[in-house]
Design an enzyme around this catalytic site. Structure first.
Site, PDB file in Angstrom:
ATOM      1  N   LYS A  97      28.586  -8.010  41.018  1.00  9.65           N
ATOM      2  CA  LYS A  97      27.861  -6.866  40.422  1.00  9.65           C
ATOM      3  C   LYS A  97      27.405  -6.033  41.448  1.00  9.65           C
ATOM      4  O   LYS A  97      27.478  -6.493  42.596  1.00  9.65           O
ATOM      5  CB  LYS A  97      26.348  -7.313  39.766  1.00  9.65           C
ATOM      6  CG  LYS A  97      25.858  -6.311  38.787  1.00  9.65           C
ATOM      7  CD  LYS A  97      26.564  -6.417  37.305  1.00  9.65           C
ATOM      8  CE  LYS A  97      25.989  -5.669  36.201  1.00  9.65           C
ATOM      9  NZ  LYS A  97      26.417  -6.269  34.830  1.00  9.65           N
ATOM     10  N   ASP A 153      28.282   0.083  34.518  1.00 10.47           N
ATOM     11  CA  ASP A 153      27.013  -0.557  33.848  1.00 10.47           C
ATOM     12  C   ASP A 153      25.829   0.475  33.740  1.00 10.47           C
ATOM     13  O   ASP A 153      26.288   1.460  33.524  1.00 10.47           O
ATOM     14  CB  ASP A 153      26.510  -1.513  35.072  1.00 10.47           C
ATOM     15  CG  ASP A 153      25.615  -2.504  34.507  1.00 10.47           C
ATOM     16  OD1 ASP A 153      25.831  -3.503  33.779  1.00 10.47           O
ATOM     17  OD2 ASP A 153      24.464  -2.497  34.685  1.00 10.47           O
TER      18      ASP A 153
END
Ligand code: GLU
Length: 421
Positions: free
Chosen positions: A111, A151
């Site tokens: 991430k 995201d």
């Protein structure tokens, strides 16, 4: 946690490691392996200096975390949000490892994030920020190493800048460097809708096991970004009654159902859901407690905590967001017989179609939308069935079953590979 006004009530990395410990206990995973699986492979923190439109310079903090690459290159989105901190990115990276494992796609977890408020940056500022951030992490990412995606707070345009920056540096276009690209740049059909479509497929799997359908179900969707807005549209198209919706500015409710298409148009025209004809305003907190069958939190982590879990009236929670329910809340919901379809299953459609996009990019051969959706449905059905079966066998929650399957697969792969050297 230094950000006092952050949405994070608890340290998310502590939560993620705690979940891993509990899963390991339940499925007898040995302590050395738990330590290995709980460790972050690599994390970088970078300064992202940006020339603002007024000529001043601001320096943002950027992160990229790779949790585990045992099953393949790491995969995971990039978040632009003011509350982004390293421990949040670590937790989100770990959840990506479990998500890819559960879905059976050949990736590890990663991430990234930049602490910034994209809503307050101009197009030009966002472009400069994205390009500088990409440059700062350019040695960490690659189509065989670590593949970013959208995201919270990022979209196809952000991915286009990342793709271009990486490709310009390499001297040729590298389609496999990032997913969630716009269609005109080698994106995949169905990727924009994929997270919501995966959530829909998961809900349909649940309904069919209960001998029910989505038609007539009363639904509340929290978050009206890419995931929430499209999920609300899909659910309405299935005949569900969307009785509550919200974005970061607040919520709206209507007993007789909200016209989701009108809500989309209203949001596009005014920038918010507030004031949609035929609805009444409701706070984001109250929205979660509305009387409904299905509650889909599709925004940020930890919105359902021990504080409000006793007041949740939904019978099913579908986690469109990552980590929206804290472990303490999980226990309360389980005791109250509220079924939670966990994030790693409910919102995995995004990364599954990212996988399809990556494969299509590497082969430079693109599929029809029908093909994409059909394969997504197959993968979701398979993962749901395996999770459901384990839940029934173990008498545990869907979350423990989903994480249990995922963690055991990574543990098995890790044991087979062995330790280098
Ligand atoms: N950010 C999405 C997630 O949390 C998608 C990640 C991806 O496509 O790599 O699953």
């Amino acid at each position: 946690m230094s950000a006092i006004e952050s949405h994070l009530r608890e340290n998310p990395y502590d939560i993620a490691r705690d979940q891993l410990r509990r899963v390991a206990q339940r499925f007898d995973i040995e302590p050395g392996m738990v330590e290995l699986l709980g460790a972050i492979k690599k994390s970088v923190e970078v300064a992202v200096p940006v020339r603002m439109d007024d000529g001043s310079v601001r320096v943002f903090r950027g992160y990229r975390v790779q949790h585990n690459v045992t099953r393949g290159p790491s995969k995971g989105g990039i978040r632009f949000h003011p509350d982004v901190v390293l421990d949040e990115v670590k937790a989100l990276a770990m959840w990506m490892t479990w998500k890819c494992s559960l879905m059976g796609i050949p990736f590890g977890g990663a991430k990234g994030g930049v602490a910034c408020d994209p809503k307050r940056l101009s197009h030009g500022e966002l472009e400069r920020l994205t390009r500088r951030y990409t440059t700062e992490i350019i040695d960490q990412i690659g189509p065989d190493i670590d593949i970013p995606a959208p995201d919270v707070g990022t979209d196809g345009q952000t991915m286009a800048w990342l793709y271009d920056t990486y490709s310009m540096n390499k001297g040729h276009s590298v389609l496999g460097i990032v997913t969630g690209k716009p269609l005109s740049l080698g994106g995949s059909l169905g990727r924009t809708e994929a997270t919501s479509r995966g959530a829909l497929f998961s809900l349909q799997q649940l309904m069919s096991r209960r001998g029910e359908t989505l038609a007539g179900k009363r639904v509340v969707v929290q978050g009206f970004g890419n995931v929430g807005s499209i999920l609300a549209k899909f659910l309405a198209a299935e005949g569900a009654l969307v009785v509550g919706l919200s974005d970061s500015g607040g919520g709206i409710a209507a007993e007789s159902g909200i016209d989701v298409i009108a809500a989309l148009a209203h949001k596009a025209a005014t920038g918010s859901l507030a004031g949609l004809a035929g609805t009444v305003p409701v706070s984001n907190e109250r929205l979660l407690e509305l009387d409904c069958d299905i509650l889909a939190p599709c925004a940020l982590e930890q919105v359902i905590s021990e504080e409000n879990a006793p007041r949740i009236r939904a019978t099913v929670i579908c986690e469109g967001a990552n980590g929206p329910v804290t472990p303490t809340a999980d226990a309360i919901l389980e005791a109250r017989d509220i079924l939670v379809i966990p994030d790693v299953l409910a919102n995995a459609g995004g990364v599954v179609v990212s996988y399809f996009e990556w494969v299509q990019g590497l082969q430079e051969y693109f599929w029809t939308e029908e093909e994409v959706n059909r394969r997504l449905n197959e993968i979701t059905a398979r993962a749901f069935a395996a999770t459901w079966e384990l839940k029934e066998r173990e008498g545990c929650s869907l979350r423990i079953a989903a994480y249990g399957l995922a963690v055991q697969r990574v543990a098995e792969a890790s044991a087979l590979r062995g330790l280098y050297p």
